[in-house]
Design an enzyme around this catalytic site. Structure first.
Site, short mmCIF file in Angstrom:
data_model
loop_
_atom_site.label_atom_id
_atom_site.label_comp_id
_atom_site.label_asym_id
_atom_site.label_seq_id
_atom_site.Cartn_x
_atom_site.Cartn_y
_atom_site.Cartn_z
N GLU A 21 -3.54 14.19 -6.83
CA GLU A 21 -4.52 14.29 -5.74
C GLU A 21 -4.01 13.56 -4.50
OE1 GLU A 21 -4.85 13.10 -8.78
OE2 GLU A 21 -6.89 13.26 -9.55
N VAL A 37 3.94 11.41 -8.76
CA VAL A 37 5.30 10.91 -8.50
C VAL A 37 5.36 9.44 -8.91
CG1 VAL A 37 7.11 10.58 -6.77
CG2 VAL A 37 5.51 12.49 -6.54
N GLU A 38 6.37 9.12 -9.73
CA GLU A 38 6.56 7.74 -10.19
C GLU A 38 7.95 7.27 -9.79
OE1 GLU A 38 6.01 8.36 -14.36
OE2 GLU A 38 3.85 8.69 -14.17
N CYS A 63 -7.70 7.37 -6.95
CA CYS A 63 -7.67 8.61 -6.16
C CYS A 63 -9.01 8.86 -5.47
CB CYS A 63 -7.30 9.80 -7.04
SG CYS A 63 -5.56 9.81 -7.49
N CYS A 81 -8.83 9.59 -11.00
CA CYS A 81 -9.03 8.18 -11.33
C CYS A 81 -9.72 7.49 -10.15
CB CYS A 81 -7.69 7.53 -11.63
SG CYS A 81 -6.63 7.33 -10.20
ZN LIG Z 1 -5.50 9.22 -9.66
#
Ligand SMILES: [Zn+2]
Length: 296
Positions: free
Chosen positions: A100, A86-87, A128, A125
């Site tokens: 995640e 979600v951005e 996360c 990443c």
């Molecule tokens: Zn991430």
């Protein structure tokens, strides 16, 4: 088993069936078992991998246009949790939730721990890995991908700066760290006050001791709540509005359905969510009213 071992037409049929069974991004343990046996899959983990594509439907990435899905196995229920990235355009990139993070937050909102999380070929990443490590159950969390990998979080993040480093147990969704929390005198409805207290009492704020919770009132009267989840590293903390938005988006409701948001926070505290909530809400739902309530 690699995902490629399942014929594409079977995978499409599974996703269609799963989409019909899903309730707000949740596939019950019973439905998951039914899908496994109906389509001759070997286990729920294979189903989770097939559903990664379906989970992308929960992604809202208007900045990157890069849709990511993730599927969690909740413990102990055995329910599957579908989520995506979600951005939030027009504001700080740090508010972004990855797939995640969405799934872990949705599990926390539901009082569940995560036992397994299925992810795409782009592996979690560092942000996360840090967020997942905040949850006490992450010691045993397994990550699976369509390439056939299975890794524990400890293998993926071998030298963690995790809550144990500060002698903390990490976030436990089933616990109420703030059972005594009460509202200072505030003009909010009884239902919103009850939802705000329920969320605030389960907020994960062992570092700042400043729990945060948000209740969103939707156009049909429904209330959606979220509690903040602090990170031992402070970043990546998920604020209470982000947490509530996960449940809003899971319900398929647009931001425009938000009539009002009520924030419970420690005004003037080491962590005060007033400004960040006002900023993010102002971007996604500029017509929504914001009420800020202090804890007693
Ligand atoms: Zn991430």
């Amino acid at each position: 088993m690699r995902l490629a071992a399942i014929a594409e037409e079977t995978a499409v049929a599974i996703r269609r069936d799963a989409a019909a069974s899903a309730r707000e991004g949740i596939i019950s343990a019973l439905d998951a078992q039914r899908l496994v046996s109906t389509y001759g899959l070997s286990c729920v983990r294979d189903l989770m991998l097939v559903l990664l594509e379906e989970a992308k439907r929960y992604a809202h990435p208007p900045i990157s246009d890069f849709f990511v899905g993730a599927v969690g196995l909740a413990s102990p229920s055995g329910d599957l949790i579908l989520g995506g990235n979600v951005e939030f355009p027009g504001t700080h990139l740090a508010y972004t939730l990855h797939g995640e993070g969405y799934v872990a937050t949705r599990a926390f909102n539901r009082g569940s721990e995560l036992a397994v999380i299925a992810i795409g070929e782009a592996h979690p990443c560092a942000h996360c890995r840090q967020y997942l490590s905040e949850f006490a159950a992450s010691d045993a969390l397994e990550l699976i991908d369509p390439l056939g990998h299975t890794l524990t979080l400890a293998q993926l993040y071998p030298w963690p700066f995790d809550p144990a480093y500060l002698g903390e147990p990490g976030a436990l969704a089933a616990q109420l760290p703030w059972p005594e929390l009460e509202l200072a005198a505030a003009e909010v409805s009884r239902d919103i006050a009850a939802a705000l207290l329920a969320a605030g009492r389960r907020a994960h704020a062992p570092y700042s001791k400043c729990p945060g919770a948000v209740v969103l009132e939707l156009s049909d009267g429904r209330l959606v709540a979220g509690a903040g989840v602090e990170s031992v590293a402070f970043n990546p903390t998920v604020g209470p509005l982000q947490a509530a938005l996960v449940d809003l988006l899971a319900a398929g409701r647009p931001y425009g359905d938000i009539l009002s948001a009520t924030l419970g926070t420690v005004r003037g505290g080491a962590v005060d969510y007033s400004a960040s909530t006002r900023e993010l809400l102002g971007q996604i739902a500029p017509d929504a009213r914001l009420a800020i309530v202090e804890w007693a």
